[in-house]
Design a protein around this motif. Structure first.
Motif, PDB file in Angstrom:
ATOM      1  N   MET A   1      22.424-101.795   2.775  1.00  0.00           N
ATOM      2  CA  MET A   1      20.847-101.646   3.139  1.00  0.00           C
ATOM      3  C   MET A   1      20.189-102.546   2.463  1.00  0.00           C
ATOM      4  O   MET A   1      20.290-102.067   1.113  1.00  0.00           O
ATOM      5  CB  MET A   1      20.328-100.101   3.297  1.00  0.00           C
ATOM      6  CG  MET A   1      19.038 -99.983   3.644  1.00  0.00           C
ATOM      7  SD  MET A   1      18.379 -98.338   3.613  1.00  0.00           S
ATOM      8  CE  MET A   1      18.156 -97.984   5.473  1.00  0.00           C
ATOM      9  N   ASP A   2      19.495-103.544   2.932  1.00  0.00           N
ATOM     10  CA  ASP A   2      18.659-104.257   2.146  1.00  0.00           C
ATOM     11  C   ASP A   2      17.574-103.596   1.600  1.00  0.00           C
ATOM     12  O   ASP A   2      17.003-102.547   2.132  1.00  0.00           O
ATOM     13  CB  ASP A   2      18.264-105.593   2.794  1.00  0.00           C
ATOM     14  CG  ASP A   2      17.348-105.506   3.883  1.00  0.00           C
ATOM     15  OD1 ASP A   2      16.262-104.718   3.942  1.00  0.00           O
ATOM     16  OD2 ASP A   2      17.480-106.254   4.864  1.00  0.00           O
ATOM     17  N   GLU A   3      16.743-104.218   0.657  1.00  0.00           N
ATOM     18  CA  GLU A   3      15.748-103.656   0.195  1.00  0.00           C
ATOM     19  C   GLU A   3      14.565-103.218   1.047  1.00  0.00           C
ATOM     20  O   GLU A   3      14.083-102.120   0.903  1.00  0.00           O
ATOM     21  CB  GLU A   3      15.185-104.646  -1.098  1.00  0.00           C
ATOM     22  CG  GLU A   3      14.147-103.817  -2.178  1.00  0.00           C
ATOM     23  CD  GLU A   3      14.975-102.746  -3.045  1.00  0.00           C
ATOM     24  OE1 GLU A   3      14.257-101.794  -3.476  1.00  0.00           O
ATOM     25  OE2 GLU A   3      16.116-102.885  -3.352  1.00  0.00           O
ATOM     26  N   THR A   4      14.194-104.199   1.791  1.00  0.00           N
ATOM     27  CA  THR A   4      13.099-103.999   2.954  1.00  0.00           C
ATOM     28  C   THR A   4      13.443-102.510   3.619  1.00  0.00           C
ATOM     29  O   THR A   4      12.637-101.754   3.997  1.00  0.00           O
ATOM     30  CB  THR A   4      12.902-104.896   3.774  1.00  0.00           C
ATOM     31  OG1 THR A   4      12.610-106.338   3.272  1.00  0.00           O
ATOM     32  CG2 THR A   4      11.929-104.667   4.907  1.00  0.00           C
ATOM     33  N   LYS A   5      14.774-102.494   4.308  1.00  0.00           N
ATOM     34  CA  LYS A   5      15.185-101.233   4.996  1.00  0.00           C
ATOM     35  C   LYS A   5      15.160 -99.976   3.988  1.00  0.00           C
ATOM     36  O   LYS A   5      14.694 -98.985   4.588  1.00  0.00           O
ATOM     37  CB  LYS A   5      16.413-101.564   5.733  1.00  0.00           C
ATOM     38  CG  LYS A   5      16.155-102.553   6.586  1.00  0.00           C
ATOM     39  CD  LYS A   5      17.541-102.938   7.559  1.00  0.00           C
ATOM     40  CE  LYS A   5      17.087-103.965   8.524  1.00  0.00           C
ATOM     41  NZ  LYS A   5      18.209-104.375   9.313  1.00  0.00           N
ATOM     42  N   TYR A   6      15.619 -99.951   2.783  1.00  0.00           N
ATOM     43  CA  TYR A   6      15.378 -98.790   2.096  1.00  0.00           C
ATOM     44  C   TYR A   6      13.927 -98.452   1.766  1.00  0.00           C
ATOM     45  O   TYR A   6      13.632 -97.163   2.017  1.00  0.00           O
ATOM     46  CB  TYR A   6      16.155 -99.400   0.564  1.00  0.00           C
ATOM     47  CG  TYR A   6      15.960 -98.310  -0.630  1.00  0.00           C
ATOM     48  CD1 TYR A   6      16.809 -97.280  -0.556  1.00  0.00           C
ATOM     49  CD2 TYR A   6      15.106 -98.406  -1.547  1.00  0.00           C
ATOM     50  CE1 TYR A   6      16.696 -96.315  -1.399  1.00  0.00           C
ATOM     51  CE2 TYR A   6      15.318 -97.287  -2.409  1.00  0.00           C
ATOM     52  CZ  TYR A   6      16.069 -96.319  -2.586  1.00  0.00           C
ATOM     53  OH  TYR A   6      16.002 -95.277  -3.336  1.00  0.00           O
TER      54      TYR A   6
END
Length: 104
Positions: A1-6
């Motif tokens: 999961m990339d930082e934005t989705k996290y």
């Protein structure tokens, strides 16, 4: 999961948690006969829930547009928080009505 989705999942957790807390405080206020405070807390719960739904809607819309949304434990946790917040709000409305009925 990339930082934005996290961060998106964490936003759902935060707003849903705030909504649940406000709903439970609304029940407590109603139990004490403070219906004005109960309604104010319920209004706060609704505002937080609206924010959580907005974030969730963005994920849903992205998926509908072909952007695959990675499902992992953080997102599942966020959705669990959202479901519990919805239930807390539903129960708060019923408890407030019950406490009002008992007070009359």
């Amino acid at each position: 999961m990339d930082e934005t989705k996290y961060e998106t999942a964490m936003q759902i957790i935060m707003h849903a948690g705030n909504a649940k807390s406000a709903a439970l405080m609304a029940i407590d206020a109603a139990a004490e006969g403070n219906f004005e405070e109960a309604e104010a807390q319920l209004k706060e719960a609704d505002a937080e829930m609206q924010q959580a739904h907005h974030v969730q809607f963005d994920l849903t819309q992205a998926e509908a547009c072909g952007e695959s949304v990675e499902v992992n434990i953080i997102l599942v946790h966020a959705e669990d928080h959202l479901a519990m917040a919805i239930m807390a709000g539903d129960f708060a409305r019923r408890f407030i009505a019950l406490y009002k009925s008992m007070a009359e």
